[in-house]
Design a protein around this motif. Structure first.
Motif, PDB file in Angstrom:
ATOM      1  N   ARG A  65      23.558  -4.039 -23.660  1.00  0.00           N
ATOM      2  CA  ARG A  65      23.490  -4.360 -22.240  1.00  0.00           C
ATOM      3  C   ARG A  65      24.647  -5.248 -21.782  1.00  0.00           C
ATOM      4  O   ARG A  65      24.482  -6.111 -20.930  1.00  0.00           O
ATOM      5  CB  ARG A  65      22.153  -5.041 -21.900  1.00  0.00           C
ATOM      6  N   TYR A 110      29.494   2.953 -25.474  1.00  0.00           N
ATOM      7  CA  TYR A 110      28.089   3.212 -25.157  1.00  0.00           C
ATOM      8  C   TYR A 110      27.164   2.214 -25.846  1.00  0.00           C
ATOM      9  O   TYR A 110      26.170   1.775 -25.264  1.00  0.00           O
ATOM     10  CB  TYR A 110      27.723   4.652 -25.532  1.00  0.00           C
ATOM     11  N   PRO A 138      29.932   5.233 -18.995  1.00  0.00           N
ATOM     12  CA  PRO A 138      28.497   5.113 -18.686  1.00  0.00           C
ATOM     13  C   PRO A 138      28.210   5.074 -17.184  1.00  0.00           C
ATOM     14  O   PRO A 138      27.250   5.688 -16.714  1.00  0.00           O
ATOM     15  CB  PRO A 138      28.097   3.791 -19.371  1.00  0.00           C
ATOM     16  N   THR A 175      24.920   0.326 -23.297  1.00  0.00           N
ATOM     17  CA  THR A 175      23.572   0.885 -23.180  1.00  0.00           C
ATOM     18  C   THR A 175      22.572   0.254 -24.147  1.00  0.00           C
ATOM     19  O   THR A 175      21.378   0.233 -23.862  1.00  0.00           O
ATOM     20  CB  THR A 175      23.590   2.410 -23.411  1.00  0.00           C
TER      21      THR A 175
END
Length: 487
Positions: A304, A297, A43, A301
């Protein structure tokens, strides 16, 4: 053997052997952890280099494709050039490739660096087992050395995830690659004085054409699977790559059948038990690497998590893998038929993946993710020991090395194709969800989770289907047969 190590006093010999084992094990750890160390960093790398979701799998597959495609060739190079020299060449090249990838200003340069890493890893891996065998000749010492080597090799994925998270959070994602430069330099310096130099194999020759065909064919298939995320599975580009890759791999097989000294003796694949074992480990890796990529991910994402926390969050799967590998896989082998253990492991892994399909943007780690990780880890640990034992069961001493390389290549092929296919499925499902819903931040997160769940669903069903196939392919009731002497 004329190596000066054999003439040293016992105390000095023991010390140098310990250093040699450290060099060999550390090199193997470096190649193993590099398959996962960039997963946690992806990421951050994606944000820095500004590439899309459809392209992210190239950072992983560039490494695994070249590793898998050149592994057999790397073994032959070690025969011709010499084990120690090939090992040193691999280390030097791996460090240089890591430097290139770490300095990459674009995705293209990063992918090239990762591909070069994979190519040089294919020189290191076939050399380390040979160096281990000639360094430790006494039965008890050799058993201990191989135990250390096995523990280090099996912990590579876990170390890569944790180290990748720490380096990304507290330094920068590029340090996930720079760390190899430091490690390779140290190993080269120490290894120069402590590693033995066994004689080369007489009469061996390099078959560059076969190596290029294997790598090009696999790369074309992986490119087609990855390109499907952007163009769709029915696009001319995707179909051309898949068909072309299959044709090139077919030409590779024909070349092996006609060569007097092939990279891959096809007689190795004539054993249905061995084919079943390779199919099982390749499929299992598809599920494991697919879960690694999606969790990376999702944790960073959607939930968090910081990179270091994300690395820690994935560790239970690796721990469950290691523990169950000893407690279940190894201990049950003498009493349970291998196809039962292998199929059972695949089904346990499939159950864990199916739990992951129930994820939502609001799902917590302890309730939704941790149980799935443990199930997948237990499933992998249950199937890998009997599968690896079955794969090398009954081979002659002449074919033992190439057979081990074939099994290792199966895991790399599984991770390459699996990562590309699952990423394409996830990206396509995410795009479809966004197209059918009104735009918004919450919708975007829901779309990401929907894409992850779709890809993991396909992986779960694949593991279940291959589990059923194990009862058809694998016929033997034991993995205890030893390798045969070459007559």
């Amino acid at each position: 053997m004329t190596d000066t190590m054999t003439k040293a006093p016992a105390a000095v010999l023991s010390g140098r052997r310990g250093l040699a084992l450290g060099v060999i094990a550390s090199a193997q750890l470096m190649t193993a952890l590099d398959a996962t160390i960039v997963n946690i960093a992806l990421p951050s790398a994606q944000q820095a280099l500004k590439f899309g979701d459809g392209q992210r799998q190239w950072v992983v597959t560039a490494y695994t494709v070249c590793f898998a495609g050149l592994l057999l060739f790397g073994g032959r190079v070690a025969d011709v050039v010499g084990r120690r020299r090939t090992f040193q060449l691999g280390l030097a090249g791996f460090g240089a490739a890591s430097l290139l990838a770490g300095l990459a200003p674009t995705l293209a340069v990063l992918a090239v660096g990762r591909a070069l890493q994979g190519g040089f890893a294919a020189l290191i891996t076939p050399s380390v087992l040979s160096l281990l065998a000639v360094t430790f000749t006494q039965k008890r010492e050799r058993a201990r050395a191989f135990a250390v080597y096995g523990a280090v090799a099996s912990s590579g994925a876990a170390v890569g995830l944790l180290l990748g998270g720490v380096l990304t959070e507290y330094f920068a994602w590029r340090w996930c690659l720079f760390v190899n430069v430091v490690l390779a330099t140290v190993l080269l310096a120490v290894g120069r004085s402590v590693l033995p130099d066994p004689p080369r194999s007489a009469g061996a020759g390099l078959d560059v054409g076969s190596a290029l065909l294997a790598t090009a064919g696999l790369a074309a298939v992986v490119f087609g699977c990855g390109r499907a995320a952007q163009d769709g599975w029915s696009s001319p580009t995707v179909l051309s790559a898949l068909i072309g890759g299959a044709v090139v791999l077919g030409v590779f097989a024909l070349r092996q059948a006609r060569k007097p000294n092939p990279l891959l003796p096809l007689r190795i694949l004539a054993d249905r038990d061995r084919v079943g074992a390779c199919l099982a480990v390749g499929t299992a890796v598809i599920g494991a690497f697919g879960m690694f990529l999606m969790l990376t991910y999702h944790l960073q994402t959607v939930l968090r998590y910081s990179p270091a926390r994300a690395g820690m969050a994935v560790l239970p799967m690796a721990a469950a893998n290691a523990i169950s590998g000893y407690q279940l896989g190894n201990r049950l082998m003498p009493r349970v038929a291998p196809r039962v253990l292998i199929a059972g492991g695949l089904l346990i892994g499939a159950a864990g993946l199916l739990l992951m399909t129930r994820l939502t943007p609001d799902s917590g780690y302890l309730v939704s993710i941790l149980p799935a990780e443990i199930l997948v880890g237990v499933g992998m640990g249950t199937l890998f020991p009997p599968a690896f034992q079955l794969a090398i069961r009954g081979v002659t001493q002449r074919d033992a090395g190439v057979t081990s390389a074939v099994v290792t290549a199966a895991t790399q092929v599984g991770s390459s194709i699996g990562t590309a296919v699952l990423n394409s499925l996830a990206v396509s499902a995410t795009a479809g969800y966004l197209a059918s819903h009104a735009p918004g931040a919450s919708v975007h997160q829901a779309a990401l989770v929907h894409g992850f769940a779709t890809a993991i669903t396909w992986a779960a069903w694949l593991l279940a289907v291959i589990a059923a196939a194990m009862f058809i392919l694998i016929r033997t009731t034991s993995t205890t047969d030893t390798t045969k002497e070459n007559r």
